[in-house]
Design a protein around this motif. Structure first.
Motif, PDB file in Angstrom:
ATOM      1  N   UNK A   1      20.320  30.881  29.284  1.00 56.35           N
ATOM      2  CA  UNK A   1      21.748  29.525  28.144  1.00 56.35           C
ATOM      3  C   UNK A   1      21.750  29.401  27.404  1.00 56.35           C
ATOM      4  N   UNK A   2      20.399  28.194  27.152  1.00 62.04           N
ATOM      5  CA  UNK A   2      20.420  27.265  26.251  1.00 62.04           C
ATOM      6  C   UNK A   2      19.232  27.336  25.978  1.00 62.04           C
ATOM      7  N   UNK A   3      18.894  27.220  24.737  1.00 62.77           N
ATOM      8  CA  UNK A   3      17.290  26.672  24.549  1.00 62.77           C
ATOM      9  C   UNK A   3      17.313  25.764  23.001  1.00 62.77           C
ATOM     10  N   UNK A   4      17.011  24.273  23.587  1.00 61.40           N
ATOM     11  CA  UNK A   4      17.344  23.580  22.848  1.00 61.40           C
ATOM     12  C   UNK A   4      16.172  22.646  21.733  1.00 61.40           C
ATOM     13  N   UNK A   5      15.600  23.059  20.616  1.00 59.60           N
ATOM     14  CA  UNK A   5      14.618  21.765  20.438  1.00 59.60           C
ATOM     15  C   UNK A   5      14.566  20.822  19.901  1.00 59.60           C
ATOM     16  N   UNK A   6      14.936  19.478  20.187  1.00 62.25           N
ATOM     17  CA  UNK A   6      15.239  18.180  20.287  1.00 62.25           C
ATOM     18  C   UNK A   6      13.784  17.080  19.459  1.00 62.25           C
ATOM     19  N   UNK A   7      14.253  16.669  18.608  1.00 66.32           N
ATOM     20  CA  UNK A   7      13.496  15.510  17.846  1.00 66.32           C
ATOM     21  C   UNK A   7      14.144  14.235  17.241  1.00 66.32           C
TER      22      UNK A   7
ATOM     23  N   UNK B   1      15.873  22.305  32.520  1.00 66.97           N
ATOM     24  CA  UNK B   1      14.796  21.691  32.710  1.00 66.97           C
ATOM     25  C   UNK B   1      14.450  20.939  31.422  1.00 66.97           C
ATOM     26  N   UNK B   2      14.304  19.806  30.922  1.00 71.07           N
ATOM     27  CA  UNK B   2      14.095  18.600  29.653  1.00 71.07           C
ATOM     28  C   UNK B   2      12.483  18.144  28.984  1.00 71.07           C
ATOM     29  N   UNK B   3      12.100  19.190  28.840  1.00 70.72           N
ATOM     30  CA  UNK B   3      10.164  18.999  28.610  1.00 70.72           C
ATOM     31  C   UNK B   3      10.148  17.918  27.167  1.00 70.72           C
ATOM     32  N   UNK B   4       9.331  16.769  27.984  1.00 71.53           N
ATOM     33  CA  UNK B   4       9.436  16.107  27.307  1.00 71.53           C
ATOM     34  C   UNK B   4       8.195  16.087  26.188  1.00 71.53           C
ATOM     35  N   UNK B   5       7.298  16.069  24.757  1.00 76.80           N
ATOM     36  CA  UNK B   5       6.164  16.144  24.409  1.00 76.80           C
ATOM     37  C   UNK B   5       5.576  14.545  23.517  1.00 76.80           C
ATOM     38  N   UNK B   6       4.273  14.615  23.616  1.00 78.93           N
ATOM     39  CA  UNK B   6       3.627  13.761  22.443  1.00 78.93           C
ATOM     40  C   UNK B   6       2.750  14.259  22.127  1.00 78.93           C
ATOM     41  N   UNK B   7       3.204  14.590  20.234  1.00 82.37           N
ATOM     42  CA  UNK B   7       2.635  15.468  19.262  1.00 82.37           C
ATOM     43  C   UNK B   7       1.736  15.005  18.843  1.00 82.37           C
ATOM     44  N   UNK B   8       0.245  15.318  18.293  1.00 77.72           N
ATOM     45  CA  UNK B   8      -0.639  14.484  18.000  1.00 77.72           C
ATOM     46  C   UNK B   8      -0.136  14.676  16.368  1.00 77.72           C
ATOM     47  N   UNK B   9       0.372  13.587  15.197  1.00 77.16           N
ATOM     48  CA  UNK B   9       1.212  13.568  14.023  1.00 77.16           C
ATOM     49  C   UNK B   9       0.432  14.915  13.403  1.00 77.16           C
TER      50      UNK B   9
ATOM     51  N   UNK C   1       7.907   7.986  15.542  1.00 80.76           N
ATOM     52  CA  UNK C   1       8.223   8.740  17.032  1.00 80.76           C
ATOM     53  C   UNK C   1       7.793   9.836  17.307  1.00 80.76           C
ATOM     54  N   UNK C   2       6.406  10.171  17.663  1.00 81.06           N
ATOM     55  CA  UNK C   2       5.231  10.994  18.036  1.00 81.06           C
ATOM     56  C   UNK C   2       6.077  12.330  18.833  1.00 81.06           C
ATOM     57  N   UNK C   3       7.236  12.553  19.341  1.00 88.06           N
ATOM     58  CA  UNK C   3       7.630  13.305  20.554  1.00 88.06           C
ATOM     59  C   UNK C   3       8.571  14.323  19.723  1.00 88.06           C
ATOM     60  N   UNK C   4       8.974  15.124  20.800  1.00 91.17           N
ATOM     61  CA  UNK C   4       9.701  16.330  20.835  1.00 91.17           C
ATOM     62  C   UNK C   4      10.082  16.943  21.793  1.00 91.17           C
TER      63      UNK C   4
ATOM     64  N   UNK D   1       3.003  22.131  13.257  1.00 94.79           N
ATOM     65  CA  UNK D   1       2.642  23.397  13.956  1.00 94.79           C
ATOM     66  C   UNK D   1       3.511  23.937  15.158  1.00 94.79           C
ATOM     67  N   UNK D   2       3.454  22.722  15.791  1.00 96.55           N
ATOM     68  CA  UNK D   2       3.917  23.044  17.456  1.00 96.55           C
ATOM     69  C   UNK D   2       5.427  23.429  16.955  1.00 96.55           C
ATOM     70  N   UNK D   3       5.864  22.820  16.002  1.00102.33           N
ATOM     71  CA  UNK D   3       7.455  22.715  15.785  1.00102.33           C
ATOM     72  C   UNK D   3       7.431  24.417  15.819  1.00102.33           C
TER      73      UNK D   3
END
Length: 98
Positions: free
Chosen positions: A38-44, A6-14, A50-53, A19-21
């Motif tokens: 097997x893996x769970x990575x958070x990428x900024x 799964x690749x999940x793309x979020x647009x976060x309110x600045x 860029x407001x995405x995570x 808090x989100x992270x």
């Protein structure tokens, strides 16, 4: 069986980014304790405005992902961050190479 990604793309309110992270770090740590994760990575992104995570998740198989969706704290996690995001897009796929 093929692994599921799964690749999940979020647009976060600045104003809610940190808090989100924090919530995602806890969710990632808990997910990694599940037998099929097997893996769970958070990428900024590197770009400062860029407001995405992004989340990159890899699961042993569809059954492991189904268990996560039904039994983890995912719904509670979503309730916590729901007001902090503009958008969420999920890409579901199969891992074709290691």
């Amino acid at each position: 069986m093929q692994a599921i990604s799964l690749i999940v793309e979020f647009s976060i309110k600045p104003e809610h980014r940190e808090e989100f992270l924090a919530v995602m770090r806890t969710h990632a740590a808990n997910s990694l304790k599940e037998a099929g994760c097997l893996q769970f990575k958070i990428v900024t992104p590197s770009a400062p405005m860029d407001d995405r995570v992004f989340l990159f998740e890899e699961w042993k198989d569809q059954a492991a992902l189904d268990w996560h969706l039904a039994h983890s704290a995912l719904n509670d996690t979503r309730k916590r961050y729901d007001g902090w995001i503009f958008n969420r897009h999920i890409t579901h796929g199969r891992v074709v190479a290691p």
